[in-house]
Design an enzyme around this catalytic site. Structure first.
Site, short mmCIF file in Angstrom:
data_model
loop_
_atom_site.label_atom_id
_atom_site.label_comp_id
_atom_site.label_asym_id
_atom_site.label_seq_id
_atom_site.Cartn_x
_atom_site.Cartn_y
_atom_site.Cartn_z
N SER A 10 18.61 25.23 62.07
CA SER A 10 19.70 24.61 61.65
C SER A 10 19.80 23.33 62.11
CB SER A 10 20.87 25.50 61.62
OG SER A 10 21.96 24.45 61.23
N HIS A 35 16.69 24.18 57.91
CA HIS A 35 18.05 24.40 57.37
C HIS A 35 18.84 23.28 57.59
CE1 HIS A 35 21.13 27.53 56.15
NE2 HIS A 35 21.98 26.82 56.81
N ASP A 37 22.71 22.04 56.63
CA ASP A 37 24.06 22.54 56.42
C ASP A 37 24.78 21.31 55.77
OD1 ASP A 37 24.13 25.40 57.12
OD2 ASP A 37 23.87 24.57 59.32
N MET A 39 28.50 20.07 54.48
CA MET A 39 29.84 20.61 54.47
C MET A 39 30.87 19.48 54.05
SD MET A 39 29.86 22.60 58.09
CE MET A 39 28.70 23.66 58.91
N HIS A 68 21.87 24.25 52.45
CA HIS A 68 23.21 25.34 52.47
C HIS A 68 24.33 24.31 52.20
CE1 HIS A 68 25.89 28.21 54.90
NE2 HIS A 68 26.12 28.15 53.59
N MET A 70 27.81 23.82 51.37
CA MET A 70 29.28 24.43 51.93
C MET A 70 30.43 23.58 51.37
SD MET A 70 28.59 26.04 55.39
CE MET A 70 26.90 25.13 55.58
N MET A 139 26.37 35.60 55.45
CA MET A 139 27.27 34.94 56.36
C MET A 139 27.46 35.73 57.59
SD MET A 139 26.69 31.46 55.66
CE MET A 139 27.41 31.05 57.08
N ASP A 177 22.64 33.99 58.27
CA ASP A 177 23.13 32.72 58.85
C ASP A 177 24.26 32.79 59.88
OD1 ASP A 177 23.56 29.90 59.31
OD2 ASP A 177 23.90 29.33 57.30
O1 LIG Z 1 25.92 27.33 57.90
C1 LIG Z 1 26.10 27.51 59.16
C2 LIG Z 1 27.58 27.30 59.84
O2 LIG Z 1 28.47 27.28 58.79
C3 LIG Z 1 24.94 27.69 60.22
O3 LIG Z 1 23.90 27.46 59.48
C4 LIG Z 1 25.00 27.19 61.69
O4 LIG Z 1 24.31 26.09 61.67
C5 LIG Z 1 24.43 28.09 62.46
O5 LIG Z 1 24.59 28.00 63.65
P1 LIG Z 1 24.23 29.00 64.88
O6 LIG Z 1 25.22 29.86 64.64
O7 LIG Z 1 22.87 29.46 64.61
O8 LIG Z 1 24.48 28.08 66.23
FE LIG Z 2 23.97 27.29 57.25
#
Ligand SMILES: O=C(CO)[C@@H](O)[C@H](O)COP(=O)(O)O
Ligand SMILES: [Fe+2]
Length: 226
Positions: A10, A35, A37, A39, A68, A70, A139, A177
């Protein structure tokens, strides 16, 4: 248990001042997916990036982009993320009123469709859309931030998710994740996870190839019960 474990670093934990180099480095280190993210400060309390940055990542990456979302009302942005180069698009059922329609549309656009469940959301949320799913993401932290601690009760959920996916007969991958690290990886693999998202366990633990190999080698620990 004979699945190949895929690792999807990620970029949330990458150094954004040299994102292109970070992407090249994890690719060279053996990452399977990248990955990303997304948000919106509404569905989750944090704001990150949008289609423009996904498009920039696409110019560098040769591995599939695992995006992903969110965000609230993801249906409004499916076309934008497709145009930006997403290969896998994962949405939260908690954020869309019409999950079946959303997943169908993602596939119509030619992407793989994923559904991500918050820790408090039951597997029932996806039971009747399994035919539309390529990836079921569990998650293992509350979404919004990288570097959080793994929620141990999610192991049981991963086990049930694997069982549900296998019983369905559809080739659904189970992605996990949040808080994925060498310490949590073996149990997750034993529970049936196929894809590891890992932010801090890769980007904050160079060299990246060692970090990625360490996650993959957890498979051996599950097999031998070490
Ligand atoms: O979607 C998410 C957080 O919301 C993840 O994808 C985080 O980026 C994972 O980070 P780590 O817990 O692996 O540091
Ligand atoms: Fe994620």
């Amino acid at each position: 248990m004979n699945r190949r474990i895929l690792v999807s670093p990620s970029i949330l934990s990458a150094d954004f001042s040299k994102l292109g180099d970070e992407i090249k480095a994890v690719e060279q280190a053996g990452a399977d997916f990248l990955h990303i993210d997304v948000m919106d400060g509404h569905f989750v309390p944090n704001i990150t990036i949008g289609p423009m940055i996904v498009e920039a990542c696409k110019k560098i990456a040769t591995i599939p982009l695992d995006v992903h979302l969110m965000i609230a009302e993801p249906d409004r942005y499916l076309e934008d993320f497709h145009a930006a180069g997403a290969n896998i698009l994962t949405v939260h059922p908690e954020a869309t009123h019409h999950l079946h329609r959303t997943l169908t549309r993602i596939r119509e656009l030619g992407m793989q469709a994923g559904a991500a469940l918050n820790p408090s959301t039951g597997l029932e949320a996806v039971r009747y859309v399994l035919a539309e799913l390529d990836i079921l993401m569990i998650m293992t932290v509350n979404p919004g931030f990288g570097g959080q601690s793994f929620i141990p009760t999610m192991l049981e959920k991963v086990r049930s998710a694997r069982e549900m996916a296998d019983k369905s007969g559809y080739p659904i991958r189970i992605e996990v994740d949040g808080g994925v690290a060498p310490s949590t990886a073996p149990d997750l693999i034993c529970a049936g996870a196929d894809i590891f998202v890992a932010g801090s366990a890769v980007f904050l633990r160079p060299p990246y190839s060692d970090a990625i190999n360490l996650l993959r080698s957890a498979e051996t620990q599950c097999r031998t019960g070490e």
